[in-house]
Design a protein around this motif. Structure first.
Motif, short mmCIF file in Angstrom:
data_model
loop_
_atom_site.label_atom_id
_atom_site.label_comp_id
_atom_site.label_asym_id
_atom_site.label_seq_id
_atom_site.Cartn_x
_atom_site.Cartn_y
_atom_site.Cartn_z
N ILE A 1 -23.99 0.78 8.10
CA ILE A 1 -25.11 1.19 7.25
C ILE A 1 -26.18 0.12 7.25
N PRO A 2 -27.41 0.47 7.64
CA PRO A 2 -28.48 -0.53 7.59
C PRO A 2 -28.87 -0.82 6.15
N CYS A 3 -29.21 -2.06 5.85
CA CYS A 3 -29.57 -2.44 4.48
C CYS A 3 -31.03 -2.09 4.20
N ASP A 4 -31.23 -1.34 3.13
CA ASP A 4 -32.59 -0.92 2.78
C ASP A 4 -33.53 -2.09 2.57
N ASP A 5 -33.05 -3.15 1.92
CA ASP A 5 -33.92 -4.30 1.65
C ASP A 5 -34.41 -4.93 2.96
N ALA A 6 -33.50 -5.02 3.93
CA ALA A 6 -33.87 -5.61 5.21
C ALA A 6 -34.88 -4.71 5.93
N LEU A 7 -34.62 -3.39 5.92
CA LEU A 7 -35.55 -2.44 6.54
C LEU A 7 -36.94 -2.57 5.91
N GLU A 8 -36.98 -2.64 4.59
CA GLU A 8 -38.28 -2.71 3.92
C GLU A 8 -39.00 -4.02 4.22
N ALA A 9 -38.24 -5.12 4.29
CA ALA A 9 -38.86 -6.41 4.61
C ALA A 9 -39.47 -6.38 6.01
N VAL A 10 -38.76 -5.74 6.95
CA VAL A 10 -39.28 -5.64 8.32
C VAL A 10 -40.52 -4.75 8.35
N ARG A 11 -40.44 -3.61 7.67
CA ARG A 11 -41.58 -2.67 7.67
C ARG A 11 -42.82 -3.28 7.01
N SER A 12 -42.62 -4.23 6.12
CA SER A 12 -43.76 -4.82 5.42
C SER A 12 -44.56 -5.75 6.33
N GLY A 13 -44.01 -6.03 7.52
CA GLY A 13 -44.73 -6.90 8.45
C GLY A 13 -44.47 -8.38 8.22
N LYS A 14 -43.47 -8.71 7.42
CA LYS A 14 -43.21 -10.12 7.09
C LYS A 14 -42.45 -10.86 8.20
N ASN A 15 -41.95 -10.14 9.20
CA ASN A 15 -41.14 -10.76 10.26
C ASN A 15 -40.06 -11.69 9.70
N PRO A 16 -39.19 -11.17 8.85
CA PRO A 16 -38.17 -12.01 8.23
C PRO A 16 -37.09 -12.44 9.22
N SER A 17 -36.47 -13.58 8.94
CA SER A 17 -35.25 -13.97 9.66
C SER A 17 -34.08 -13.37 8.91
N LEU A 18 -33.28 -12.56 9.58
CA LEU A 18 -32.20 -11.84 8.88
C LEU A 18 -30.86 -12.23 9.46
N THR A 19 -29.90 -12.53 8.60
CA THR A 19 -28.54 -12.79 9.07
C THR A 19 -27.85 -11.46 9.34
N THR A 20 -26.73 -11.54 10.05
CA THR A 20 -25.92 -10.36 10.29
C THR A 20 -25.60 -9.65 8.98
N ARG A 21 -25.21 -10.42 7.96
CA ARG A 21 -24.83 -9.84 6.67
C ARG A 21 -26.00 -9.15 5.99
N GLU A 22 -27.20 -9.66 6.19
CA GLU A 22 -28.37 -9.06 5.54
C GLU A 22 -28.83 -7.76 6.19
N LYS A 23 -28.44 -7.56 7.45
CA LYS A 23 -28.96 -6.38 8.16
C LYS A 23 -28.13 -5.11 7.94
N HIS A 24 -26.80 -5.25 7.94
CA HIS A 24 -25.93 -4.07 7.86
C HIS A 24 -24.77 -4.29 6.90
N THR A 25 -24.34 -3.21 6.26
CA THR A 25 -23.06 -3.25 5.56
C THR A 25 -22.10 -2.30 6.28
N ARG A 26 -20.81 -2.44 5.96
CA ARG A 26 -19.80 -1.59 6.60
C ARG A 26 -18.96 -0.91 5.53
N GLU A 27 -18.79 0.39 5.67
CA GLU A 27 -18.03 1.16 4.69
C GLU A 27 -16.88 1.83 5.42
N CYS A 28 -15.65 1.64 4.88
CA CYS A 28 -14.47 2.12 5.58
C CYS A 28 -13.71 3.14 4.72
N PHE A 29 -13.33 4.23 5.33
CA PHE A 29 -12.50 5.24 4.68
C PHE A 29 -11.15 5.22 5.39
#
Lengths: 327, 327
Positions: free
Chosen positions: B173-201
């Motif tokens: 699952i992509p992280c909404d906060d990271a997506l929004e930071a990228v879309r805002s044009g801020k060119n953020p540095s994102l760690t692996t943890r900041e970009k995606h979460t994982r959900e397991c069933f």
């Protein structure tokens, strides 16, 4: 060795190309060619400026000529003419006349052995590419193009021609409900009015009849009559302060089904959010100038559109680098 | 005349290709080739099934062979081997081994005079194309790829290998906060943890130690340790009812600046929302099979990726039609 690019025509687009060339390590700006008195032209970079009448004297110094004229009257004559001597790139955007322009340019470029890229930019251009790719992948589906939020130069000009209007800026705005319906995979049928609204910021002359101006705008055939249009009257200072930019953008969305019974839906969406419409278009033109130069080096000639150009030609990276880093 | 396509390998991807061929008027399914007993294979369309050992007997009846094997062990041997006799397309997706695969396949395809398209699909594939186009247009910028929301087969398999696990489904699952930071044009540095979460069933065996299973999942190196991971224990019936699909998708976003002082920002975003990951990939493979056939007809040969193929080759429309309707 860098690719030597010249610019013909020095308006917003030409200035954008001038700036974009400096962002690419493998391109170099040779000079600007203008119909104005060269001495009167002040450039962003201080590059040399020439009278366009003498452009053939520079033939051997130019790898690609980017033609930054208008689609209405400049490009239909300039692009075929310059394709006789140069690899050229233009941003011809009169959709209905592209087949005719293609034929004219193709004849000249084939005769000269040069590459002529026409209709590069974002629409036509990147949006066209996304319409093609998404339709080829999802043949059982529908494509939608939305424009905005952004300034439409043509609509702004149309308002300025109304009596009593000093200046105006028109924004094309995609309707959120329509976008959401398309993204949901419902493949809706949308009227012109349902897809976009138009918002106008108008500076009226002192004593002008604002009610009449508003009526003339919202009932104007082709431009506004088929849309929900909002008109705001503002001062010239407000226009200059709040509406100086030329932002634009939009969305190409295709929704389609796959599976033996069409049971699975897919949505492909491409969007642009641009602070400066001409500068983004210019950046596309420079990438296609690189492609034109390399295709010609590979022995190719004739008129090409974005559809005919393998993506790798656009990148300054080698095939090995592309496969390693971007694939 | 239609393009006769054969399928090698009949899993999810092969079935997707079988369905996709029927959606295109200019393609025809010749048959399916399998390592299993052909009599045991039940197809979606009733098309003929052959033992893959005898595929060379059908050489003259097949325009393009789409190889639907796995990237780990099948494609590294199958694609070079079949490129000796057929135009081929594969979806090789082990990013790190693409250069080696390309070299092996290229040698065989050049020797046979055939076209071999490798690594077609969406990532690698359509996402790669968007990384290339957007970087070529906006050289002064940053690119970001996000995956999901979607099922990761590899991560689901990793959970299934844990003792006491009966079945499992993992969503990236992509992280909404990271997506929004990228879309805002801020060119953020994102760690692996900041970009995606994982959900397991996870379906646990009766009496299994769920606390241990959860601990083994969230601390698993490479797969989960670098992510915020959520684990839900559910019944097998719930898994079958609520998690039977194979959805996926994601985003390629590039944000970059233009202007003589980089004063204008632009955001290019490409996104996919797919009900069925394998069926969408299959649809891409069929479009590239059309391209392979036509490029070979144009006298071209060798290994190609999506970067090397002019977009027009993918469409069933002619150049004239494309310029008139899609440009």
């Amino acid at each position: 060795m860098t690719i030597k690019i010249a610019i013909a025509g020095y308006g917003n687009l030409g200035r954008g190309v001038e700036a974009a060339i400096g962002q690419n390590r493998d391109t170099e700006l040779y000079g600007i060619f203008t119909r104005r008195d060269p001495a009167s032209v002040k450039t962003l970079t201080g590059v040399q400026v020439f009278d366009i009448k003498n452009i053939l004297d520079h033939k051997d110094n130019i790898d690609v000529l980017i033609i930054c004229g208008g689609s209405a009257t400049d490009l239909p004559t300039q692009t075929p003419e310059y394709a006789k001597y140069f690899n050229v790139v233009d941003s011809f955007d009169t959709h209905a006349k592209i087949p005719e322009h293609f034929a004219n340019v193709d004849a000249c470029a084939k005769a000269s052995g040069k590459i002529a890229v026409i209709s590069a930019g974002w629409d036509p251009g990147m949006f066209s590419l996304n319409r093609l790719y998404s339709e080829a992948i999802l043949p059982d589906g529908e494509s939608y193009t939305f424009w905005g939020k952004g300034v439409s130069q043509g609509h702004s000009d149309a308002i300025r021609r109304i009596e009593g209007v000093i200046d105006a800026r028109q924004y094309t705005i995609p309707c959120d409900d329509a976008l959401e319906a398309v993204r949901s995979g419902k493949n809706p049928s949308l009227t012109t009015r349902e897809k976009h609204t138009r918002e106008c910021f108008v500076v009226a002359a002192d004593g002008a009849d604002k009610a009449r101006i508003e009526r003339e705008i919202v009932t104007m055939p082709n431009y506004f009559a088929d849309y929900d249009t909002t008109v705001h009257f503002i001062t010239l200072d407000e226009l200059k302060r709040d509406h100086a930019g030329i932002p634009h953008g939009g969305f190409v969305i295709r929704s389609g089904n796959t599976g033996i019974n069409g049971e699975n839906n897919h949505v492909i969406e491409y969007s642009l959010k641009l602070d400066s419409n001409p500068e983004f278009t210019s950046s596309v033109l420079v990438a296609y100038a690189r492609a034109a130069y390399r295709m010609n080096n590979d022995g190719l000639c004739g008129c090409k559109t974005v559809f005919d150009i393998a993506p790798a030609y656009l990148s300054s990276k080698s095939g090995d680098e592309l496969r390693e880093k971007l694939l």
